[in-house]
Design an enzyme around this catalytic site. Structure first.
Site, PDB file in Angstrom:
ATOM      1  N   ARG A 124       0.821  -1.218   0.000  1.00 12.05           N
ATOM      2  CA  ARG A 124       0.000   0.000   0.000  1.00 12.05           C
ATOM      3  C   ARG A 124       0.851   1.262   0.000  1.00 12.05           C
ATOM      4  O   ARG A 124       0.599   2.187  -0.774  1.00 12.05           O
ATOM      5  CB  ARG A 124      -0.929   0.025   1.215  1.00 12.05           C
ATOM      6  CG  ARG A 124      -1.846  -1.179   1.261  1.00 12.05           C
ATOM      7  CD  ARG A 124      -2.931  -1.007   2.311  1.00 12.05           C
ATOM      8  NE  ARG A 124      -3.511  -2.301   2.656  1.00 12.05           N
ATOM      9  CZ  ARG A 124      -4.760  -2.476   3.081  1.00 12.05           C
ATOM     10  NH1 ARG A 124      -5.557  -1.452   3.214  1.00 12.05           N
ATOM     11  NH2 ARG A 124      -5.200  -3.674   3.377  1.00 12.05           N
TER      12      ARG A 124
ATOM     13  N   ASP B   7      -2.277 -16.116  -2.270  1.00  7.51           N
ATOM     14  CA  ASP B   7      -2.637 -15.418  -3.522  1.00  7.51           C
ATOM     15  C   ASP B   7      -1.540 -14.634  -4.247  1.00  7.51           C
ATOM     16  O   ASP B   7      -1.084 -15.006  -5.329  1.00  7.51           O
ATOM     17  CB  ASP B   7      -3.871 -14.517  -3.293  1.00  7.51           C
ATOM     18  CG  ASP B   7      -3.797 -13.656  -2.019  1.00  7.51           C
ATOM     19  OD1 ASP B   7      -2.721 -13.594  -1.405  1.00  7.51           O
ATOM     20  OD2 ASP B   7      -4.821 -13.044  -1.658  1.00  7.51           O
TER      21      ASP B   7
HETATM   22  C1  DMJ Z   1      -5.649  -5.808  -0.967  1.00  5.95           C
HETATM   23  O1  DMJ Z   1      -4.967  -5.135   0.036  1.00  5.95           O
HETATM   24  C2  DMJ Z   1      -4.698  -6.499  -1.880  1.00  5.95           C
HETATM   25  O2  DMJ Z   1      -5.344  -6.774  -3.057  1.00  5.95           O
HETATM   26  C3  DMJ Z   1      -4.154  -7.757  -1.317  1.00  5.95           C
HETATM   27  O3  DMJ Z   1      -3.344  -8.450  -2.212  1.00  5.95           O
HETATM   28  C4  DMJ Z   1      -5.229  -8.665  -0.854  1.00  5.95           C
HETATM   29  N1  DMJ Z   1      -6.396  -8.062  -0.369  1.00  5.95           N
HETATM   30  C5  DMJ Z   1      -6.679  -6.690  -0.347  1.00  5.95           C
HETATM   31  C6  DMJ Z   1      -8.045  -6.346  -0.880  1.00  5.95           C
HETATM   32  O4  DMJ Z   1      -9.001  -7.297  -0.756  1.00  5.95           O
END
Ligand code: DMJ
Length: 643
Positions: free
Chosen positions: A272, A401
């Site tokens: 972020r 993920d």
């Molecule tokens: C986000 O901060 C990013 O996409 C992260 O990889 C996983 N989840 C959140 C949003 O759902």
């Protein structure tokens, strides 16, 4: 005359030297002389020994000095006339002089300490005469001085590097009025989210849109780091919300400070903050973002000080002390966390000329390559002390993920030269397809979770990003299976759309099952919430860019309307607790990723492809666009420092 007895050193009386004078009558006088000579020899040896002992025995005065803690107080001048010898700058004295001088020296120091104490006492008395406010003001001035000094040190300009080709940062206006209107609607939603955060949560990490005040979670630590500002910057920029962008820039310039005693998530801060700052830098060219990104990255580096180099999940920005989440299997670090640093860290090395960031992420990669993978799958947990896997759970959703996403994107971001990353991605995806991807009875393709040898037939909202990933990775796939992966991406997009369509609010639940007659529906109450997440819309956008099938814009518009209808409140946007209930209750959080990702992907979905083209930009996992480094045959950068 009796023959003189010899007195040896031991003091024992020896028998007279009796060689029998009668045997050598003419040598009697000569023998007496030799005895004297031997006696002399022994005496001179004795004297030499005494001198030796005097010079070579340890100098007790030195020990005395050490005991007094004065070992670093050297006698300042060399006076060889008083028996001192100058040996390489150190003064060795005759013992008597030495003791005398040290006594003098001690006395001098005692006097100095006494004088200092008296001075300090005087100052303290003076201070006490001052008012509390005056004292506080003085302390504050001192503090400010230190902060200014630190800032000066931290804000050293970085060496200039050639900027990559920055194409398509101002375009994208669609010709079709209907699409334009939809795009404008998304922009208006962004303004609503931003304005309310600006009014009620400014400087806090997130906003509580109903309580109308700031909000934060433990991933950001206990400080106000303005997560929403940093996360939203590039979305504001591409939407042409320039005043808002400037406000954000000003706040960052004046207030974003990383010298705080705060324990943050390394992963979240990376995706972020560092991702957001880097993207803002590339889009706007404003140095402040680059400088802040580099400062922050420096604060994350101590997290890598583990026996294996696999970073801790959390680090204290001030002390540099790291640790892992208490809930993680056997003290493990999380695959999706330590495996989602590559893009940002490569850019940091590119921009600074400092390979430290690149080396950290490449070390992680090398370590993973060496490890055995059960069934070819990467478990979600890895212990940073032992370098061993924790529980054998594998997921393309939470905990796993973005590790897979970053393997693919490392390859794309290197202008497809990082073939090692591409191979790791291909291998991982093959194993995932074999063990985790199934079709439900109703014909929906889903990605389950692997838990100790069993497949749990449940898919998370987070997993829905994988539709876009498969489509993005289709081109360049092994054995020319591009068509297959594009199809897989389309099937996942369809399944995730179904998970939205089967709810009362037309918004997707956090997790949904494919079991016991249930298809793409949440069963447990605590999996029915929607917290403004982006993954389904993200997949719609990639599918749209790659196929231009209008259904993806249609599905994206359905989601936009549902968010507007059920999540919009007068103080911003809120998540909802149950997507199956037609009268939703709010969770009262406007997540920073709603501005960074959800609204950005929607805006891009209704823009032309020339806005941030995929040949030139790669989006990090928080939707922050970073430029492709078009540098032949290197996975790193064109920074001269590496050549
Ligand atoms: C986000 O901060 C990013 O996409 C992260 O990889 C996983 N989840 C959140 C949003 O759902």
């Amino acid at each position: 005359m009796t023959t003189p007895a010899l007195l040896p050193l031991s003091g024992r009386r020896l028998p007279p030297l009796n060689l029998g004078a009668s045997a050598f009558p003419h040598h009697r006088a000569t023998l007496r002389l030799s005895e004297k000579f031997i006696l002399l020899l022994i005496l001179s040896a004795f004297i030499t020994l005494c001198f030796g002992a005097f010079f070579f025995l340890p100098d007790s005065s030195k020990h005395k000095r050490f005991d007094l803690g004065l070992e670093d107080v050297l006698i300042p001048h060399v006076d060889t006339s008083k028996g001192g010898k100058n040996l390489g700058g150190f003064l060795i004295h005759g013992q008597g002089h030495d003791e005398h001088r040290h006594r003098e020296e001690e006395e001098r120091l005692r006097n100095k300490i006494r004088a200092d104490h008296e001075k300090a006492l005087e100052e303290a008395k003076e201070k006490l005469k001052k008012s509390r406010d005056e004292i506080q003001a003085e302390i504050q001035t001192e503090k400010n001085k230190v902060v200014q000094e630190l800032k000066k040190k931290d804000s050293k300009p970085l060496p200039p590097v050639p900027l990559p080709n920055l194409i398509g940062i101002h375009s994208g206006e669609p010709a079709d009025p209907d699409i334009r209107e939809k795009r404008n609607k998304v922009k208006e939603m962004m303004k609503h989210a931003w304005d309310n955060y600006r009014q009620y949560g400014w400087g806090h990490n997130e906003l509580k849109p109903i309580a109308r005040k700031g909000h934060s979670t433990n991933i950001f630590g206990n400080s106000q780091m303005g997560a929403t500002i940093v996360d939203a910057l590039d979305t504001l920029y591409i939407m042409g919300l320039h005043d808002e962008f400037r406000e954000g820039q000003e706040w960052i310039d004046k207030n974003l400070d990383f010298s705080v005693n705060s324990e943050v998530s390394v992963f979240e801060v990376n995706i972020r903050f560092i991702g957001g700052l880097l993207a803002a830098y590339y889009l706007s060219g404003q140095e402040v973002f680059k400088i802040k990104a580099v400062q922050l990255a420096g604060k994350l580096l101590p997290a890598f000080n583990t026996p294996t180099g696999i970073p801790w999940a959390m680090v204290n920005l001030k002390s540099g002390v790291g640790r892992n989440w208490g809930w993680a299997s056997a003290g493990s670090s999380i695959l999706a966390e330590f495996g989602t640093l590559h893009m940002e860290f490569v850019h940091l090395s590119y921009l600074t000329g400092d390979p430290v960031y690149y080396n950290k992420v490449m070390h992680i990669r090398k370590l993973l390559q060496k490890m055995d993978r059960p069934n070819g799958l990467y478990p979600n947990y890895l212990n940073p002390r032992t370098g061993r896997w924790g529980q054998h759970h594998t997921s393309v959703g939470g905990l796993g993920d973005s590790f897979y996403e970053y393997l693919l994107k490392a390859w794309l971001m290197s202008d497809k030269t990082d073939t090692e990353a591409r191979k790791m991605y291909d291998d991982a995806i093959e194993a995932i397809e074999k063990h985790l991807i199934r079709k439900s009875n109703g014909g929906l393709t889903f990605i389950g979770e692997w838990k100790n040898g069993h497949l749990e037939r449940k898919m998370g909202h987070l997993t829905c990003f994988a539709g876009g990933m498969f489509a993005l990775g289709a081109d360049g796939s092994r054995d020319d299976k591009a068509g297959h992966y594009l199809q897989l991406g389309a099937e996942i997009a369809h399944t995730c759309h179904e998970s939205y369509d089967r709810t009362a609010l037309k918004l997707g639940p956090e997790a949904f099952k494919f079991d016991g007659g249930v298809e793409a529906v949440a069963v447990r109450q605590n999996e029915k919430y929607y917290i403004l997440r982006p993954e389904v819309i993200e997949t719609y956008w990639y599918m749209w860019r790659i196929t231009h099938d209008p259904k993806y814009r249609q599905w994206g518009w359905e989601a936009t309307q549902a968010i507007e209808k059920y999540c919009r409140v007068s103080g911003g946007f809120s998540g909802v607790k149950d997507v199956y209930s037609s009268s939703p209750t709010y969770d009262d959080v406007q997540q920073s990723f709603f501005l960074a990702e959800t609204l950005k992907y929607l805006y891009l979905l209704f823009s032309n492809d020339d806005l941030l083209p995929l040949d030139n930009w790669v989006f990090n996992t928080e939707a922050h666009p970073l430029p492709v480094l078009h540098l032949a045959n290197t996975t790193l950068s064109g920074n001269p420092a590496y050549r």
